[in-house]
Design a protein around this motif. Sequence first.
Motif, PDB file in Angstrom:
ATOM      1  N   ILE A   3       0.851  -1.186   0.000  1.00  0.00           N
ATOM      2  CA  ILE A   3       0.000   0.000   0.000  1.00  0.00           C
ATOM      3  C   ILE A   3       0.890   1.240   0.000  1.00  0.00           C
ATOM      4  O   ILE A   3       1.734   1.410   0.885  1.00  0.00           O
ATOM      5  CB  ILE A   3      -0.897  -0.025   1.265  1.00  0.00           C
ATOM      6  N   GLY A   4       0.703   2.106  -0.986  1.00  0.00           N
ATOM      7  CA  GLY A   4       1.495   3.336  -1.084  1.00  0.00           C
ATOM      8  C   GLY A   4       0.881   4.423  -0.214  1.00  0.00           C
ATOM      9  O   GLY A   4      -0.276   4.791  -0.383  1.00  0.00           O
ATOM     10  N   VAL A   5       1.671   4.925   0.727  1.00  0.00           N
ATOM     11  CA  VAL A   5       1.175   5.917   1.683  1.00  0.00           C
ATOM     12  C   VAL A   5       1.780   7.280   1.373  1.00  0.00           C
ATOM     13  O   VAL A   5       2.988   7.394   1.146  1.00  0.00           O
ATOM     14  CB  VAL A   5       1.549   5.511   3.129  1.00  0.00           C
ATOM     15  N   LEU A  30       6.185   4.138   2.235  1.00  0.00           N
ATOM     16  CA  LEU A  30       6.081   5.595   2.216  1.00  0.00           C
ATOM     17  C   LEU A  30       6.474   6.077   0.824  1.00  0.00           C
ATOM     18  O   LEU A  30       7.637   6.005   0.450  1.00  0.00           O
ATOM     19  CB  LEU A  30       7.010   6.199   3.282  1.00  0.00           C
ATOM     20  N   ARG A  31       5.486   6.550   0.060  1.00  0.00           N
ATOM     21  CA  ARG A  31       5.784   6.939  -1.331  1.00  0.00           C
ATOM     22  C   ARG A  31       5.583   8.421  -1.600  1.00  0.00           C
ATOM     23  O   ARG A  31       6.103   8.934  -2.584  1.00  0.00           O
ATOM     24  CB  ARG A  31       4.881   6.153  -2.309  1.00  0.00           C
ATOM     25  N   ILE A  50      11.707   9.584  -1.980  1.00  0.00           N
ATOM     26  CA  ILE A  50      10.383   9.939  -2.520  1.00  0.00           C
ATOM     27  C   ILE A  50      10.551  10.639  -3.866  1.00  0.00           C
ATOM     28  O   ILE A  50      11.315  11.602  -3.988  1.00  0.00           O
ATOM     29  CB  ILE A  50       9.617  10.826  -1.502  1.00  0.00           C
ATOM     30  N   ARG A  51       9.836  10.110  -4.861  1.00  0.00           N
ATOM     31  CA  ARG A  51       9.993  10.643  -6.231  1.00  0.00           C
ATOM     32  C   ARG A  51       9.331  12.007  -6.383  1.00  0.00           C
ATOM     33  O   ARG A  51       8.321  12.285  -5.737  1.00  0.00           O
ATOM     34  CB  ARG A  51       9.323   9.689  -7.228  1.00  0.00           C
ATOM     35  N   ASP A  52       9.870  12.800  -7.306  1.00  0.00           N
ATOM     36  CA  ASP A  52       9.349  14.149  -7.553  1.00  0.00           C
ATOM     37  C   ASP A  52       7.845  14.137  -7.827  1.00  0.00           C
ATOM     38  O   ASP A  52       7.111  15.009  -7.355  1.00  0.00           O
ATOM     39  CB  ASP A  52      10.049  14.784  -8.772  1.00  0.00           C
ATOM     40  N   GLU A  53       7.400  13.142  -8.600  1.00  0.00           N
ATOM     41  CA  GLU A  53       5.979  13.152  -8.997  1.00  0.00           C
ATOM     42  C   GLU A  53       5.041  12.802  -7.826  1.00  0.00           C
ATOM     43  O   GLU A  53       3.829  12.924  -7.957  1.00  0.00           O
ATOM     44  CB  GLU A  53       5.730  12.215 -10.194  1.00  0.00           C
ATOM     45  N   ASN A  54       5.617  12.407  -6.684  1.00  0.00           N
ATOM     46  CA  ASN A  54       4.789  12.079  -5.508  1.00  0.00           C
ATOM     47  C   ASN A  54       4.881  13.144  -4.421  1.00  0.00           C
ATOM     48  O   ASN A  54       4.512  12.901  -3.269  1.00  0.00           O
ATOM     49  CB  ASN A  54       5.217  10.725  -4.926  1.00  0.00           C
ATOM     50  N   VAL A  55       5.361  14.330  -4.793  1.00  0.00           N
ATOM     51  CA  VAL A  55       5.471  15.446  -3.839  1.00  0.00           C
ATOM     52  C   VAL A  55       4.381  16.467  -4.160  1.00  0.00           C
ATOM     53  O   VAL A  55       4.272  16.923  -5.302  1.00  0.00           O
ATOM     54  CB  VAL A  55       6.863  16.116  -3.928  1.00  0.00           C
ATOM     55  N   ASP A  66      -5.040  11.201  -9.623  1.00  0.00           N
ATOM     56  CA  ASP A  66      -4.539  10.514 -10.829  1.00  0.00           C
ATOM     57  C   ASP A  66      -3.225   9.776 -10.596  1.00  0.00           C
ATOM     58  O   ASP A  66      -2.608   9.320 -11.554  1.00  0.00           O
ATOM     59  CB  ASP A  66      -4.337  11.544 -11.955  1.00  0.00           C
ATOM     60  N   ASN A  67      -2.804   9.681  -9.362  1.00  0.00           N
ATOM     61  CA  ASN A  67      -1.500   9.076  -9.069  1.00  0.00           C
ATOM     62  C   ASN A  67      -1.685   7.658  -8.527  1.00  0.00           C
ATOM     63  O   ASN A  67      -2.030   7.460  -7.359  1.00  0.00           O
ATOM     64  CB  ASN A  67      -0.749   9.952  -8.062  1.00  0.00           C
ATOM     65  N   SER A  68      -1.414   6.669  -9.376  1.00  0.00           N
ATOM     66  CA  SER A  68      -1.701   5.288  -8.975  1.00  0.00           C
ATOM     67  C   SER A  68      -0.678   4.741  -7.977  1.00  0.00           C
ATOM     68  O   SER A  68      -0.871   3.671  -7.406  1.00  0.00           O
ATOM     69  CB  SER A  68      -1.763   4.387 -10.206  1.00  0.00           C
ATOM     70  N   ALA A  69       0.404   5.487  -7.734  1.00  0.00           N
ATOM     71  CA  ALA A  69       1.386   5.020  -6.741  1.00  0.00           C
ATOM     72  C   ALA A  69       0.872   5.203  -5.313  1.00  0.00           C
ATOM     73  O   ALA A  69       1.366   4.565  -4.381  1.00  0.00           O
ATOM     74  CB  ALA A  69       2.701   5.783  -6.911  1.00  0.00           C
TER      75      ALA A  69
END
Length: 331
Positions: A3-5, A30-31, A50-55, A66-69
Amino acid sequence: RKIGVAILGLGGYAKGQIAPALQLTQHCELRGIITGSPDKIPEWQQQYGIRDENVYSYDTMDGIADNSAIDVIYVITPTATHRDFAVRAAATGKHVWCEKPMAMTPEECQDIIDAASRAQVKLSIGYRMLHEPNTRKLIQLTKDKAYGELRSANSYAGYAGNPPPADYWRGQRDMGGGALYDMGVYTVNGLRYGTQMSPAAVVEAFQRRQERANGVDLTTTYTLRYPNGMLAEGKTSVVEDYNQLHIEAENGWYEMKPMQPYQGVKGSTSDGKTLGPPVPNQQSIQMDDDALAILNDTEVMAPGTMGKADIAVIRAIIESAETGKEVEISN
Ligand code: NAD
């Protein structure tokens, strides 16, 4: 699958407890982060990869839809902000974990419950004790009536700190600061899991408040009555130390003492049993339990209805302290 939190609010509890605990989980990762403090982002990204697109910021967080992570948004901000953040989090279609106390009023709690149910997502309150294995042994004793019918109960949770400053949310009544919301919610919830009953009324309550505008309660004491006539006493403070949940039954007593530290929760019984041993990390167990409820589509252990019921008790305690009268609790 893990589970991506995404953690919303990168304050003391998120940084000191939840992010490290996530590293110890089996079913979570922790994503993502959602923050109003851009200066905190580099450190978090670096430490946890943590990737840029998850900030996200509070302005951009709605795009998380829209973020499936990301599967879960964990709201860890000051209590008075929980309602708005949790409602927005649910509207993204992500599951919501919300820290205790759930919100300021039962109405606010209901807004969160409604938002989660509209979005068909799971909602879980951050009541870590309900997941703590030794506490679960005490709960089982009550469920089994192991010492007969209950006679009385008490719960005390406080710490001997400095009175919270006026420029910090913990020192502000309208932000959810003060002993009763912050620590007292552990006693209210502890009496709920310890007795497996909902109180019917606050018989009496007393609050010692800071003498300034918007000043919080430093200590609150209260007496609850249950539908069967049983009484329970609660006491909570941000300037005095105590920590226990004690249950008196027909044939003996059992208790957790201390009842809610991060480490070292321990119980004992009148016939010499120990409810132990210490558990390394409660929050990782809590989040794994909540992740499994998502993965298996089962009931969460600390649902929004429980968070709301506790806030109803807290409001009744405040009303009783202010009016000097007994206050019925509507559930
Ligand atoms: P904190 O003051 O350390 O952090 C709060 C964070 O929220 C900060 O990063 C702050 O920038 C952010 N924030 C977002 N919106 C804000 C606003 N409008 N005003 C002020 N700050 C704002 O507090 P904390 O100790 O991390 O507590 C956060 C929540 O977690 C509270 O609800 C608290 O009750 C809960 N908590 C739970 C436990 C537990 O054991 N379950 C322990 C500590 C705190």
